[in-house]
Design an enzyme around this catalytic site. Structure first.
Site, PDB file in Angstrom:
ATOM      1  N   LEU A   1       8.279 -14.940 -22.878  1.00 43.13           N
ATOM      2  CA  LEU A   1       8.725 -14.419 -24.168  1.00 43.13           C
ATOM      3  C   LEU A   1       7.597 -13.732 -24.932  1.00 43.13           C
ATOM      4  O   LEU A   1       7.859 -12.874 -25.766  1.00 43.13           O
ATOM      5  CB  LEU A   1       9.336 -15.546 -25.004  1.00 43.13           C
TER       6      LEU A   1
ATOM      7  N   HIS B   1       4.651 -23.272 -16.597  1.00 41.45           N
ATOM      8  CA  HIS B   1       4.445 -22.070 -17.400  1.00 41.45           C
ATOM      9  C   HIS B   1       4.145 -22.461 -18.855  1.00 41.45           C
ATOM     10  O   HIS B   1       3.175 -21.975 -19.452  1.00 41.45           O
ATOM     11  CB  HIS B   1       5.694 -21.184 -17.327  1.00 41.45           C
ATOM     12  N   GLU B   2       4.960 -23.358 -19.408  1.00 44.72           N
ATOM     13  CA  GLU B   2       4.754 -23.790 -20.794  1.00 44.72           C
ATOM     14  C   GLU B   2       3.489 -24.640 -20.939  1.00 44.72           C
ATOM     15  O   GLU B   2       2.771 -24.531 -21.933  1.00 44.72           O
ATOM     16  CB  GLU B   2       5.980 -24.537 -21.317  1.00 44.72           C
TER      17      GLU B   2
ATOM     18  N   HIS C   1       0.555 -22.556 -21.424  1.00 46.60           N
ATOM     19  CA  HIS C   1       0.405 -22.104 -22.812  1.00 46.60           C
ATOM     20  C   HIS C   1      -0.345 -23.146 -23.647  1.00 46.60           C
ATOM     21  O   HIS C   1      -1.144 -22.793 -24.508  1.00 46.60           O
ATOM     22  CB  HIS C   1       1.766 -21.834 -23.457  1.00 46.60           C
TER      23      HIS C   1
END
Length: 184
Positions: A83, A124-125, A128
């Protein structure tokens, strides 16, 4: 914000519940399947995801202060998007399964094992939360194949904000050398 250091969450209250709900709202409105707090400008160890990508379908998962304690040796390539990089999709290699310790929205500790798409979304998160972006995990060939898209995104940022891009894709090679499948 995406490269900043993120803090552990120590307070499990209505503010946290509200933040989680707002993150799910943003995730669904932007057709995402996962979202980390740094992506909405809050540098804490929090992520939400739902691999189904639709409110009311699949399972909504909230992980507070997650710790990856085991990743499979088997890795898989998969076409990922982010995103924070709208419209950009490319292959990223990640372990096929992971084991995690985390807290839920009330602060209760739990363990979970994930494989397939849920494992990928988590990783993936989780990246972050560690200041790692999916472009950091791309091979040189894959990164080169999307370089013009990344440069267009940089130009768009500069024209909208009047500021220089905080990080240029041309400098990304230096960062890639330090990225591994870290469990911390």
């Amino acid at each position: 914000m995406l490269r900043a250091r993120n803090k552990r969450i120590n307070t499990f209250d209505e503010n946290l519940k509200r933040l989680v709900q707002e993150m799910f709202d943003v995730m669904y409105k932007t057709d995402g399947i996962g979202l980390s707090a740094p992506q909405v400008g809050i540098n804490v160890h929090l992520m939400v995801f739902n691999p189904a990508g639709e409110r009311g379908e699949g399972e909504e998962i909230v992980l507070v202060n997650p710790v990856l304690y085991k990743a499979s040796k088997k890795t898989l390539f998969y076409d990922e998007g982010c995103l924070s990089f709208p419209g950009i999709y490319a292959d990223v290699e990640r372990p096929a399964s992971v084991k995690i310790d985390a807290r839920d929205i009330t602060g209760a500790k739990f363990k979970v094992s994930l494989s397939g798409l849920p494992a990928r979304v988590f990783q993936h998160e989780f990246d972050h939360l560690k200041g790692v972006l999916f472009i950091d995990r791309m091979t040189d060939d894959v990164l080169e194949s999307i370089q013009s898209q990344l440069q267009d995104l940089e130009k768009k940022y500069e024209s909208r904000t009047g500021l220089p891009t905080p990080e240029s894709v041309s400098n990304n090679q230096k960062r890639k050398a330090a990225v591994g499948f870290s469990q911390r």
